[in-house]
Design an enzyme around this catalytic site. Sequence first.
Site, PDB file in Angstrom:
ATOM      1  N   SER A   1       0.793  -1.224   0.000  1.00 32.99           N
ATOM      2  CA  SER A   1       0.000   0.000   0.000  1.00 32.99           C
ATOM      3  C   SER A   1       0.826   1.275   0.000  1.00 32.99           C
ATOM      4  O   SER A   1       0.379   2.317  -0.483  1.00 32.99           O
ATOM      5  CB  SER A   1      -0.950   0.000   1.210  1.00 32.99           C
ATOM      6  OG  SER A   1      -1.815  -1.108   1.156  1.00 32.99           O
ATOM      7  N   THR A   2       2.030   1.236   0.562  1.00 36.06           N
ATOM      8  CA  THR A   2       2.881   2.429   0.610  1.00 36.06           C
ATOM      9  C   THR A   2       4.234   2.113   0.009  1.00 36.06           C
ATOM     10  O   THR A   2       4.682   0.956   0.003  1.00 36.06           O
ATOM     11  CB  THR A   2       3.073   2.913   2.060  1.00 36.06           C
ATOM     12  OG1 THR A   2       3.845   1.935   2.793  1.00 36.06           O
ATOM     13  CG2 THR A   2       1.735   3.116   2.753  1.00 36.06           C
TER      14      THR A   2
END
Length: 210
Positions: free
Chosen positions: A19-20
Site C-alpha cells: 500500500s505504501t
Amino acid sequence: MQDTFGVHVGKLIGYARVSTRAQDADRQTRDLIAAGVRQDDLYIDHGVSGARATRPAFDRALAALHEGDTLVITTLDRLGRSTVNLLGLAEQLKTRGINLRVLNLGGSNVDTGTPMGSMVFTVMAALAQMELDIKRERVTDSVTKRRAAGQDLGGRRPAFTDNQIENARRLIDAGQPATHVARDLGMSRATLYRRIADLDARQWVKTQRE
C-alpha cells in the site's frame, strides 16, 4: 507458454501489492517464487491501495493471463478490500478459463482450479451475498423507522422557500391531507410540520421587531 506442438500450456502469473512505497514486497515475492512463479511472470504494485479500481501492475498481470493460466497471490486482500469485488474478479477469471490461487486463505492454499478450491469460493460468495443482503435489510429498516419518526435521513436537504411552506400550510388548512402534501414536497409529515412551525416562529420574531 507453448509446448513443442504449439499448444498453450498454462503458466503461473504472480501478483504482489504493497500500500505504501515505504513497504517492500520481498516476502510476497519470495512466497510467490516458492510457489512456482517465474521471476519474469511477477507483477508488483508499489504504493497502491487495494481500494483503487485500476492498478498499473495488476492491469498488466490481467493482460498477460490466457486461458489455462493461473493468477497467484499470497493473500486475498492483495487483490482488493471488498469481498464482493474480489469474488466478482474470481468469476471473471473463471469465465476466461483462468484459475485463481491464493497461497494463504484461512491458513490453506486454495486454487479455484480444484474442486475443493472452487467450493471454498462458492461458499465465500454465498456468505458475501448473505452479508450484503443483511446490510441492505438493515439500511432499509433504519430508513423506514427514521422516516416514520420524522427524522433527517441525511444527504443534501432539498431547498424549500418560505412561499412553498406557506402554500403547503394553505393546502392543509383547505382540507388536503398533510401526508399527501408532505409527500409531494419529498418530506415526511412530521418534517413538514416542523418547517411550518419554524416559519411561524420566524414570522412572529419579525413582527415583534417591527
